[in-house]
Design a protein around this motif. Sequence first.
Motif, PDB file in Angstrom:
ATOM      1  N   ASP A  12     -10.523  35.775 -33.217  1.00 43.24           N
ATOM      2  CA  ASP A  12      -9.380  34.910 -32.903  1.00 43.24           C
ATOM      3  C   ASP A  12      -8.114  35.747 -32.866  1.00 43.24           C
ATOM      4  O   ASP A  12      -7.834  36.502 -33.791  1.00 43.24           O
ATOM      5  N   GLY A  59     -10.985  24.705 -35.608  1.00 39.95           N
ATOM      6  CA  GLY A  59     -11.659  25.874 -35.074  1.00 39.95           C
ATOM      7  C   GLY A  59     -11.358  27.152 -35.831  1.00 39.95           C
ATOM      8  O   GLY A  59     -12.268  27.865 -36.260  1.00 39.95           O
ATOM      9  N   LEU A  97      -7.448  21.776 -25.340  1.00 39.17           N
ATOM     10  CA  LEU A  97      -7.715  23.038 -24.659  1.00 39.17           C
ATOM     11  C   LEU A  97      -6.617  23.305 -23.637  1.00 39.17           C
ATOM     12  O   LEU A  97      -6.280  22.458 -22.825  1.00 39.17           O
ATOM     13  N   ARG A 139     -10.779  31.285 -24.361  1.00 36.37           N
ATOM     14  CA  ARG A 139     -10.539  29.897 -24.740  1.00 36.37           C
ATOM     15  C   ARG A 139      -9.211  29.862 -25.480  1.00 36.37           C
ATOM     16  O   ARG A 139      -9.033  30.535 -26.493  1.00 36.37           O
ATOM     17  N   THR A 141      -6.551  27.643 -27.500  1.00 37.36           N
ATOM     18  CA  THR A 141      -6.506  26.406 -28.264  1.00 37.36           C
ATOM     19  C   THR A 141      -5.142  26.267 -28.898  1.00 37.36           C
ATOM     20  O   THR A 141      -4.668  27.178 -29.562  1.00 37.36           O
ATOM     21  N   ARG A 142      -4.532  25.136 -28.679  1.00 37.62           N
ATOM     22  CA  ARG A 142      -3.270  24.877 -29.375  1.00 37.62           C
ATOM     23  C   ARG A 142      -3.555  24.744 -30.864  1.00 37.62           C
ATOM     24  O   ARG A 142      -4.572  24.197 -31.270  1.00 37.62           O
ATOM     25  N   SER A 143      -2.635  25.242 -31.657  1.00 36.15           N
ATOM     26  CA  SER A 143      -2.872  25.211 -33.099  1.00 36.15           C
ATOM     27  C   SER A 143      -2.277  23.975 -33.742  1.00 36.15           C
ATOM     28  O   SER A 143      -2.527  23.705 -34.902  1.00 36.15           O
ATOM     29  N   LYS A 198     -18.028  27.904 -32.367  1.00 31.64           N
ATOM     30  CA  LYS A 198     -17.738  26.590 -32.933  1.00 31.64           C
ATOM     31  C   LYS A 198     -18.929  26.106 -33.742  1.00 31.64           C
ATOM     32  O   LYS A 198     -20.078  26.302 -33.346  1.00 31.64           O
ATOM     33  N   SER A 228      -6.719  19.659 -31.054  1.00 29.19           N
ATOM     34  CA  SER A 228      -6.792  20.992 -30.462  1.00 29.19           C
ATOM     35  C   SER A 228      -7.053  20.942 -28.960  1.00 29.19           C
ATOM     36  O   SER A 228      -8.100  21.336 -28.472  1.00 29.19           O
TER      37      SER A 228
END
Lengths: 316, 310
Positions: B154, B137, B185, B174, B176-178, B279, B183
Amino acid sequence: MSPRPILLIGPTIEPTFGHTVRALHREGRDIEVMDLGDFWSDAVLTGTLEAPESIVIETRGKEYRLGDYRSFYTRLVDLRQSPDPTPVAAEWGRFRLLSAALAAQPALVVNRPGAGDSNASKPYQTALIERHGLRVPRSLSTNIPARAREFIASCPRGAIYKSNSGMRSIVQAVGEADLGRFDALRNCPVLFQERIWGDDVRVHVVGDACHAVRIRSAEVDYRYDRSGNVVSEPFELTPAAAEACVRVTRALGLSFSGIDLLLDADGELHCLEVNPMPGYSGYDHTLGGEISRSLGALLHAAGNSQDRASPVCSLG
Amino acid sequence: MKTRAHHFGEERPLLLLSHPADRLAQSFRAFAEKQGLSVWQPRRIDDFGWSFGIDGGERSLTFTRFDTGQSFTSSELLGIFCHGQPPLDPARTEDGADRRYAMIEYSNALWPIWENASCPVVGQPPPTSTPLLFNFGVEARIEMRRLGLPAAPDTLVSFERLAARADIDPARTRLTRSGRYSSVLARHALSGELPFSEPAMLGSEMVVATPLGDSDPRMVLSFGGDAFTLAPRDDGPPTVENAPEPEVLALVQRVRERLPTPLFLMSAVRGQAGWVITKLSLQLPFWMVDLVADWLHPRLYGHFTGEVLS
C-alpha cells in the motif's frame, strides 16, 4: 549513529498529553511534538506501509519522517470543538492512515493503535483479565431482566452497574429504585458486578515497572466524588500482584496501561478494567512524577535496543 | 457424526444473528428451513435476550427469546451464524434512552459470545484474533501482515499529488479513498472522470494506491478449507469458476489456519514476489449470494448439523 528523538503525537490542549510533554521535557529527553489539532486540519502522509519507517507526515509546514524517531507516544483522541461530531471524509481518512502508519512501525509505539481494542467491551476484557491471572468481581452482562434480578439477589454485599462498551459511564450501586427499572434493560444491556467494598487502587504499568496509588473515597466511583475528601497516596503492590499487572498488560499488547483495582478487607485485589490510554497525570502528581519518569525511560530505552519491537500484537 | 439433538422435545434452533435485510442470511435461512431446521432470527435486537456471566473462572452464556420466553444455553443451540450487521434496531426506547448509545452498548456487549459459545459459530470472529475485524482495506492488510500473511503493498499519497507520481500507474493500480467507510474506488479519478461531487474536498484527501499485480485478480470464496474461484468481469458480477490454482489454494489454507471462522472471501493477485492478498473479508456482498448459494449453503448446513447433503 546519531541520536534519535522521541515523537509525541496528541492534542496539545489535552491535560494528559500536555503533562507528558512537560514531564519529558523537564527530564531532558530528546522529544518532538506533533499536535493532533494541526494534523486534523491539514496533513499529508506519503510512503508505503511495506516500508513504514519511510512514511513522512507533513503538517503545518513541518515534516516528520517516522523512521527518524526512536519511539512514539500517542494519544489519538479527537478534542476538536465542532457542532458536527463526525469528521468529514478527508479528515477521517487522514486519521485512519495515521493510525495505520503507527500500527505498522517496527519501533516502540506507546500504545500501538489496535492494541487496546479489548477495552471497547468490558465483559470481553473482564474475561481476558481473569484468564491472565487477575481476580475479577462476579460479573453479568445482560439485557434479560429476570437474569439481572437473579444476579442481584445472589450478591449479599450489593452490586454495581456500568456500561458494557468503552464509553465512559458513572459507576453506581444498584438501589431499590433501580430494581423497578429492570424491564428497560431490553432496550440497552448493562454490566452488573458484585460490589467489592474497599479502597480503589490504580496501577500504571510502564514496561516492566508498576506504580500504584491507593484512593480512599466514600463514593462508588471516586472519579465523581466532589466531597473534597478523596485521599490519594502511594501504594505498594506485592510482587505477585505487580507481576500479574505486567502480565495482563503484555497480554493485551500494551506497554503502558492504567489498571483499576479494588482492595477488599482481606487485602485481595480485584481488577475492574485495563485502560489502554491512561489519563495518568493526577496519579503522577501523587507519586512525585514516577510514572512519567518510567515512561520517559521506556521511550528512550526502546531506541537503544538492537532488536526493535515487533508490531505484532496479540490480545489473546 | 453429530445429529440434530433435541431440546425439551424440540429441535435445537440455529441462531441467525443478522439484519433481516441481509441477503445471505435470507438465502441461507430459506435453505435451512427447507431442510427442516428450526431457525431463530431475532427481527430486532431487543427481541433477543442474552446474558454472559463470569464467576470464579466459570463462564455462562444464556440466550432468551422474548417472544416465547424460551431460554437456551449455547450448547442447546444448533449453532450461531452471524453475517453482516446484527439486527441493531433498538426501536423501543420507552424511557427515552439514546438510541445511538444503546446500539454501541449492544454491539460491544456481544463480543464475548464468539469465544464462549460451546456450539459451532460462523461469522464475526472474536477481536482476539482480528482486532480490526477486516473492516477497512489498509488496516486489514496491516492485520494480514501481523498474521504472517502476504499482503499487497500500500502506498499512501494525497489526492492532489497523485497525478505527479510517475511510479503510480492508474491503469495498474487500485486507488481507494481513505476517508469513507465504503472506500469508493477512484480508478477513474486520474482520467478526469471524477465520480464525486466535491472535487475541492478531494484535494486534501488521502488515497491508498495498491498495485493490481501481474495477473488477473482471483476472488476466492472459502469455507472450512474448501474453496472456489470467482472470475471478475468488467460488465457485471463475477462468474463462477473451478478450484483455485495450487498457489492460490495454498494461500487460502494459510488464511484458514489463522482465522477462527470458517467462512471468508479473499482477493489475491500475483505480484513480483508471488501471490499477495489484496482483500480479505468475512462478509459476502449481496450480489454474490445467488452465485454461490448452491456451493455454500450445503457446507454451512453440514457445519452446523454434521450431516452431509447429497
